[in-house]
Design an enzyme around this catalytic site. Structure first.
Site, PDB file in Angstrom:
ATOM      1  NE  ARG A  59      -3.078   0.415   3.216  1.00  0.00           N
ATOM      2  CZ  ARG A  59      -2.538   0.747   4.400  1.00  0.00           C
ATOM      3  NH1 ARG A  59      -1.929   1.899   4.557  1.00  0.00           N
ATOM      4  NH2 ARG A  59      -2.616  -0.096   5.410  1.00  0.00           N
ATOM      5  CE1 TYR A 112     -12.131  12.834 -17.482  1.00  0.00           C
ATOM      6  CE2 TYR A 112     -12.194  12.749 -15.088  1.00  0.00           C
ATOM      7  CZ  TYR A 112     -12.400  12.152 -16.319  1.00  0.00           C
ATOM      8  OH  TYR A 112     -12.872  10.880 -16.371  1.00  0.00           O
ATOM      9  CG  ASP A 184      -5.167  16.678 -15.684  1.00  0.00           C
ATOM     10  OD1 ASP A 184      -4.425  16.036 -16.464  1.00  0.00           O
ATOM     11  OD2 ASP A 184      -6.288  16.273 -15.349  1.00  0.00           O
ATOM     12  CE  LYS A 209      -8.808   8.929 -19.510  1.00  0.00           C
ATOM     13  NZ  LYS A 209      -9.066  10.254 -18.969  1.00  0.00           N
TER      14      LYS A 209
HETATM   15  C1  LIG Z   1      -9.478  10.701 -17.775  1.00  0.00           C
HETATM   16  C2  LIG Z   1      -8.969  11.949 -17.200  1.00  0.00           C
HETATM   17  C3  LIG Z   1      -8.852  12.093 -15.816  1.00  0.00           C
HETATM   18  C4  LIG Z   1      -9.299  11.025 -14.831  1.00  0.00           C
HETATM   19  O1  LIG Z   1      -8.522   9.878 -14.919  1.00  0.00           O
HETATM   20  P1  LIG Z   1      -9.073   8.400 -14.527  1.00  0.00           P
HETATM   21  O2  LIG Z   1      -7.847   7.562 -14.729  1.00  0.00           O
HETATM   22  O3  LIG Z   1     -10.211   8.096 -15.420  1.00  0.00           O
HETATM   23  O4  LIG Z   1      -9.479   8.457 -13.104  1.00  0.00           O
HETATM   24  C5  LIG Z   1      -8.327  13.277 -15.335  1.00  0.00           C
HETATM   25  N1  LIG Z   1      -7.945  14.277 -16.156  1.00  0.00           N
HETATM   26  C6  LIG Z   1      -8.058  14.181 -17.489  1.00  0.00           C
HETATM   27  C7  LIG Z   1      -7.632  15.311 -18.348  1.00  0.00           C
HETATM   28  C8  LIG Z   1      -8.565  13.019 -18.061  1.00  0.00           C
HETATM   29  O5  LIG Z   1      -8.694  12.924 -19.386  1.00  0.00           O
END
Ligand SMILES: *Cc1c(COP(=O)(O)O)cnc(C)c1O
Length: 393
Positions: A59, A112, A184, A209
């Protein structure tokens, strides 16, 4: 890899992978062990108390997960990195680490969907003051930051109209009031953009992604200074949103081809954006690589490539989208993005499904908008696929 400097393509392959592994394995093994044993109690104690390197319990840290964290640390040019079960876990752990009752956060309206939900539905209940600015409005951001805030949260390019925020400019404003700047970087990837170089304090990704790149594992990563990353890591090791060894392996495996994939996707998206801009059945194309895109100049100065995401509006209403999308052969009609295969969908049924038509219009999202995540297929095949579907309208 010592102090020698390598290119991103090389680091994507080698960073975090330079140890001799069990049995002489040439890839990072998946270490599915919950705990790690010690014969020597003194050594165990030193690792437990952070005086020596090592692993105690998965963890907290795990060898496979640590290898992935090292890869993202090097690619983002950071002092430290840590990881999470999903991108949203990276975002919520980071925000909850720094935002306590009485604190103030400044961000933008186009974050997001999940992030936006945290700001609108969750943080107010913890008595955190949230101010969301118009995404392209740098003056408003500067004004709100100067009023005083503890954290500035940015995302660039944004979903789904690829708006661009000048990271350097906003980071400068945040420094003046002592706010932590978080970016982000999911859409850009460290191949196209390094927010830390532009003045951000922390950079995070949904590793689900582009980093993973194959739509087969979920994860999140965070990189920045040792001091800040340690704070978020500590919160995560206690609340338990840790990344497991199996997805960590999948993501690190995907990342070895990150530079190859992003180079291809940058090039293909540019060609597709140019093609669509000249098409009579397309009314608008949103891609930061296009010179007439509102954020083009900033994107040009802070990104090395414009990325694999674009969106476009058909010249008409939602009924055209219903006709157009099923005529495409080379797309998955699905949520998510950043995979080897092309994905497409309308914000109206995916990312912005919970908004009303008026709310979408306020965000500048036409009802006939299609978000298109370019895969690594031959761009000629993707262009002819689009042409075929446009001809059906
Ligand atoms: C998909 C996404 C997220 C969230 O990520 P998850 O892995 O689905 O929790 C956050 N920011 C952006 C820009 C995203 O495209």
């Amino acid at each position: 890899m010592g102090n020698r400097k390598f290119s991103k393509a090389t680091n994507a392959v080698w960073a975090g992978e330079d140890n001799p592994y069990f049995g002489g394995a040439v890839t990072t093994p998946i270490v599915n062990s919950v705990a790690f044993a010690y014969k020597d109690l003194d050594e165990w104690y030193d690792v437990s108390t952070g005086k020596a390197d090592g692993f105690i319990y998965s963890r907290n840290t795990n060898p496979t997960v640590a290898s992935l964290e090292e890869k993202i640390r090097v690619l983002e040019g950071a002092e430290a990195a840590t990881s999470f079960a999903t991108g949203m876990a990276a975002i919520s752990n980071t925000l909850f680490t720094f935002l306590k009752p009485g604190k103030r956060v400044v961000s933008v309206k186009d974050t997001y969907g999940g992030t936006s939900k945290l700001f609108l539905d969750f943080f107010p209940a913890y008595h955190v003051e949230v101010k969301l600015c118009e995404t392209g409005n740098h003056e408003e951001l500067e004004y709100e930051i100067a009023k005083g805030c503890d954290l500035v949260y940015l995302e660039t390019p944004t979903n789904p109209t690829l708006k661009i925020i000048d990271i350097k400019r906003i980071a400068l404003a945040a420094k003046k009031v002592g706010a932590v700047v978080v970016v982000d970087n999911t859409f850009a990837t460290p191949i196209n953009q390094n927010p830390l170089e532009l003045g951000a304090d922390l950079v995070l990704h949904s590793a689900t992604k582009y980093l993973c790149g194959h739509s087969d594992a979920m994860g999140g990563v965070l990189a920045g200074s040792k001091e800040l990353v340690q704070k978020v890591f500590h919160f995560r090791e206690i609340n338990g949103a840790s990344l497991q060894a199996d997805p960590a392996y999948m993501i690190a495996r995907g990342m070895k081809t990150l530079e190859l994939r992003i180079s291809r996707q940058n090039e293909s998206a540019m060609r597709i954006a140019n093609y669509l801009s000249e098409h009579s059945k397309v009314s608008q194309v949103f891609y930061p690589g296009l010179v007439d895109h509102a954020g083009h100049a900033i994107a040009k100065s802070q990104m090395r490539g414009y990325g694999g995401m674009l969106s476009f509006a058909l010249d008409g209403g939602y009924n055209l989208v219903e006709k157009f999308l099923p005529s495409l052969k080379l797309v998955h009609l699905a949520a998510s993005l950043g995979s080897v295969s092309t994905l497409a969908g309308p914000p109206r049924t995916t990312s912005h499904v919970e908004l009303t038509e008026e709310q979408r219009a306020l965000l500048g999202i036409p009802e006939s908008l299609i978000r298109y995540s370019v895969g690594i297929e031959s761009v000629d095949d993707l262009l002819s696929d689009l042409e075929y579907a446009l001809n059906q309208l």
